[in-house]
Structures are given as structure tokens and as C-alpha cells.
Motif scaffolding. Structure first.
Motif, PDB file in Angstrom:
ATOM      1  N   LEU A  11       0.810  -1.214   0.000  1.00 53.36           N
ATOM      2  CA  LEU A  11       0.000   0.000   0.000  1.00 53.36           C
ATOM      3  C   LEU A  11       0.847   1.269   0.000  1.00 53.36           C
ATOM      4  CD1 LEU A  11      -2.796  -1.105   2.494  1.00 53.36           C
ATOM      5  CD2 LEU A  11      -3.108  -0.581   0.071  1.00 53.36           C
ATOM      6  N   VAL A  12       1.875   1.302   0.835  1.00 56.21           N
ATOM      7  CA  VAL A  12       2.671   2.535   0.918  1.00 56.21           C
ATOM      8  C   VAL A  12       3.560   2.676  -0.316  1.00 56.21           C
ATOM      9  CG1 VAL A  12       4.223   3.922   2.316  1.00 56.21           C
ATOM     10  CG2 VAL A  12       2.614   2.392   3.437  1.00 56.21           C
ATOM     11  N   CYS A  13       4.120   1.583  -0.813  1.00 52.47           N
ATOM     12  CA  CYS A  13       4.889   1.667  -2.056  1.00 52.47           C
ATOM     13  C   CYS A  13       4.012   2.138  -3.207  1.00 52.47           C
ATOM     14  CB  CYS A  13       5.519   0.314  -2.387  1.00 52.47           C
ATOM     15  SG  CYS A  13       6.981  -0.097  -1.427  1.00 52.47           S
ATOM     16  N   TYR A  14       2.775   1.696  -3.235  1.00 51.14           N
ATOM     17  CA  TYR A  14       1.843   2.160  -4.269  1.00 51.14           C
ATOM     18  C   TYR A  14       1.661   3.668  -4.190  1.00 51.14           C
ATOM     19  CZ  TYR A  14      -2.581   3.094  -6.635  1.00 51.14           C
ATOM     20  OH  TYR A  14      -3.551   3.625  -7.439  1.00 51.14           O
ATOM     21  N   GLU A  15       1.446   4.180  -2.975  1.00 53.21           N
ATOM     22  CA  GLU A  15       1.250   5.619  -2.812  1.00 53.21           C
ATOM     23  C   GLU A  15       2.482   6.400  -3.268  1.00 53.21           C
ATOM     24  OE1 GLU A  15      -1.210   7.419  -2.177  1.00 53.21           O
ATOM     25  OE2 GLU A  15      -2.702   6.260  -1.067  1.00 53.21           O
ATOM     26  N   PHE A  16       3.673   5.880  -2.966  1.00 55.27           N
ATOM     27  CA  PHE A  16       4.892   6.621  -3.271  1.00 55.27           C
ATOM     28  C   PHE A  16       5.339   6.473  -4.722  1.00 55.27           C
ATOM     29  CE2 PHE A  16       6.528   6.490   1.397  1.00 55.27           C
ATOM     30  CZ  PHE A  16       5.570   7.442   1.731  1.00 55.27           C
ATOM     31  N   LEU A  17       4.994   5.358  -5.353  1.00 55.23           N
ATOM     32  CA  LEU A  17       5.528   5.074  -6.676  1.00 55.23           C
ATOM     33  C   LEU A  17       4.536   5.235  -7.814  1.00 55.23           C
ATOM     34  CD1 LEU A  17       7.598   1.891  -5.723  1.00 55.23           C
ATOM     35  CD2 LEU A  17       8.492   4.156  -6.206  1.00 55.23           C
ATOM     36  N   GLN A  18       3.249   5.376  -7.512  1.00 55.42           N
ATOM     37  CA  GLN A  18       2.267   5.411  -8.592  1.00 55.42           C
ATOM     38  C   GLN A  18       2.414   6.627  -9.493  1.00 55.42           C
ATOM     39  OE1 GLN A  18      -1.826   6.125  -7.536  1.00 55.42           O
ATOM     40  NE2 GLN A  18      -1.285   7.137  -5.624  1.00 55.42           N
ATOM     41  N   GLY A  19       2.948   7.723  -8.969  1.00 56.02           N
ATOM     42  CA  GLY A  19       3.073   8.943  -9.776  1.00 56.02           C
ATOM     43  C   GLY A  19       4.465   9.168 -10.310  1.00 56.02           C
ATOM     44  N   GLN A  20       5.257   8.089 -10.470  1.00 51.31           N
ATOM     45  CA  GLN A  20       6.657   8.286 -10.807  1.00 51.31           C
ATOM     46  C   GLN A  20       6.871   8.812 -12.222  1.00 51.31           C
ATOM     47  OE1 GLN A  20       8.739   4.582 -10.585  1.00 51.31           O
ATOM     48  NE2 GLN A  20       7.243   3.450 -11.746  1.00 51.31           N
ATOM     49  N   ASP A  21       5.875   8.731 -13.091  1.00 52.15           N
ATOM     50  CA  ASP A  21       6.036   9.256 -14.454  1.00 52.15           C
ATOM     51  C   ASP A  21       5.764  10.752 -14.545  1.00 52.15           C
ATOM     52  OD1 ASP A  21       6.724   6.773 -15.430  1.00 52.15           O
ATOM     53  OD2 ASP A  21       4.635   6.216 -15.828  1.00 52.15           O
TER      54      ASP A  21
END
Length: 252
Positions: free
Chosen positions: A146-156
Motif C-alpha cells: 500500500l505505501v509503495c503504491y502511494e509513493f511510486l504510482q506517480g513516478q512518471d
């Protein structure tokens, strides 16, 4: 994003393997394990890792959290509870801009039974809490996902240009130096030292100091020590005095 996931003293091999799988799902690959209480490469761990076996095998093991965070410039702890003297946990999405601006962020998870203890959270500049329903118990791998999703979902998305902040090792060395100086000048005593240093940590961590700024602050601390010891040698004052009148109060 150069995001490291740090597992502090994990107990169950399957949880470590599942956490590695969650990392791979979200695009994180730097797994760090602090003082593991299990064989994180046993058959159960590898089975739960599925296709993340290589990520699991490449994990680095550290004896202490400080060493695991030494090259990181931002450390994000996880906690479901409010702690005295420590900043309240925030929603992971609110921390995402800070994480994405960091050059080398770390995400820290505690043992399955207890989570991170206060001395671990002191080494984190910010703490996040995963919002849940009334039943707030999450498996370690679920929390990692869950936390990796929050931090990495906007990496583009475009990453704002920002300056490089000091590493956690530089900051921890600075805080040790500050603690020594506080005791030298009688700013605090053994009873109040931890609370006082937590207040200083919270203030200085908010500033996101650069390496040069941390060295500048330590230069000031060295000058304080020289001044006190020089005065003591000349007999004009003692190296230690009573507690300072401006000692922070509990209400602060």
C-alpha cells in the motif's frame, strides 16, 4: 525512484518473501533487512516471493537501523499509533511529494508484533499511517504494497528540481554532536535530554538540511565546545553549569 524498503527485525520468513513480492509489484528493488530474527532466504520466504526471488536474494542485512539508513536522505517510518514527543503520523499520499523530491528515500517498517519503537521513529523525519477501518491490523506485505503504491504510482510525473539533502548518517552524527554540546553547557540533563533532543530533531528535520548546512551547524557546535573548554582552562568558568533557563517545557 531510488526507494529503499527497510524491514526492522522481521520474524517470519514468509512475510519477508511476500514483502519482496509487493516491492516488485510496485517497482521497488532495494530491500534492506535490519537484525532479522529468521532465515529470510528459507523455502517459505522464496515460495512467498514468487518471481521476486532475485530481489530477495539481493537484500542487504544491517545490524542497526542507523546503518541501514546511512546513505538515505529521507527516511519515512510507519506507525498506527500516536507517540509522545514525536510528530503524528500522516497519510502516505500527503508525503508523496517529499518522497519524490528526495534523491534516496527509505520506507521503514517495524517488527510484525510491535511495529517500530520510539527510538526507531526518532531516526525517521516523517511518519505515515495507512488509513483503515476499525480493524487496523495489516500484514507486513500488505503495508509494504500500500505505501509503495502511494509513493511510486506517480513516478512518471515530472519531478520538481530540488537540492540534495544531508544523508541520515550525517544528520544522526549532527544530533549526537548536538546532544554532547547540550550536556557540556548544561542546557539539559540526563532526565530531560531525550525529550529535548526530540524537539530539536523535529525542528531541524523539517528544515531538510543540506550536507553543507549540517557541517555548518557542527562547526558552530565545535566552536561552542572550544569556547567553553578555553574558558574553563583560564579559570573564568566551569565547563558545565546548571540547566539553562530557556530549557523547553513539556508543553512545547
Amino acid at each position: 525512484m531510488n526507494l529503499a524498503v527497510v524491514l526492522v527485525s522481521p520474524k517470519t520468513p514468509g512475510n519477508v518473501g511476500a514483502a519482496a513480492r509487493a516491492m516488485l509489484n510496485m517497482g521497488a528493488s532495494d530491500l534492506r533487512i535490519v537484525a532479522p530474527r529468521c532465515d529470510y532466504l528459507d523455502s517459505q520466504a522464496l515460495a512467498m516471493a514468487v518471481h521476486a526471488g532475485d530481489l530477495l536474494r539481493s537484500a542487504r542485512v544491517f545490524p542497526t537501523l542507523r546503518e541501514a539508513l546511512g546513505d538515505r536522505d529521507l527516511s519515512v517510518g510507519t506507525s498506527a499509533r500516536l507517540r509522545a514527543d514525536l510528530p503524528a503520523p500522516r497519510h502516505p499520499a500527503l508525503i508523496r511529494p517529499m518522497v519524490r523530491q528526495a534523491a534516496a528515500p527509505a520506507l521503514v517498517f517495524g517488527p510484525e508484533e510491535t511495529g517500530l519503537i520510539n527510538s526507531d521513529l526518532e531516526q525517521c523525519q516523517v511518519t505515515v499511517r495507512i488509513p483503515t477501518g476499525n480493524y487496523a491490523s495489516l500484514n507486513l506485505s500488505q503495508a509494504v504494497l500500500l505505501v509503495c503504491y502511494e509513493f511510486l504510482q506517480g513516478q512518471d510525473e515530472p519531478i520538481p528540481v530540488t537540492r540534495k539533502t544531508a544523508t541520515r548518517e550525517e544528520m544522526e552524527a549532527m544530533y549526537s554532536h548536538l546532544h554532547e554540546t547540550m550536556q557540556l553547557i548544561g542546557y539539559t540533563d540526563a532526565v530531560r535530554a531525550r525529550h529535548t533532543l526530540r524537539l530539536w530533531r523535529a525542528m531541524l528535520d523539517r528544515g531538510l538540511l543540506s550536507s553543507a548546512e549540517s557541517r555548518l551547524f557542527r562547526g558552530f557546535l565545535r566552536q561552542v565546545r572550544w569556547k567553553v573548554e578555553d574558558a574553563a582552562a583560564r579559570g573564568t568558568t566551569s565547563a558545565r553549569t546548571g540547566a539553562a533557563e530557556l530549557e523547553p517545557t513539556q508543553e512545547e
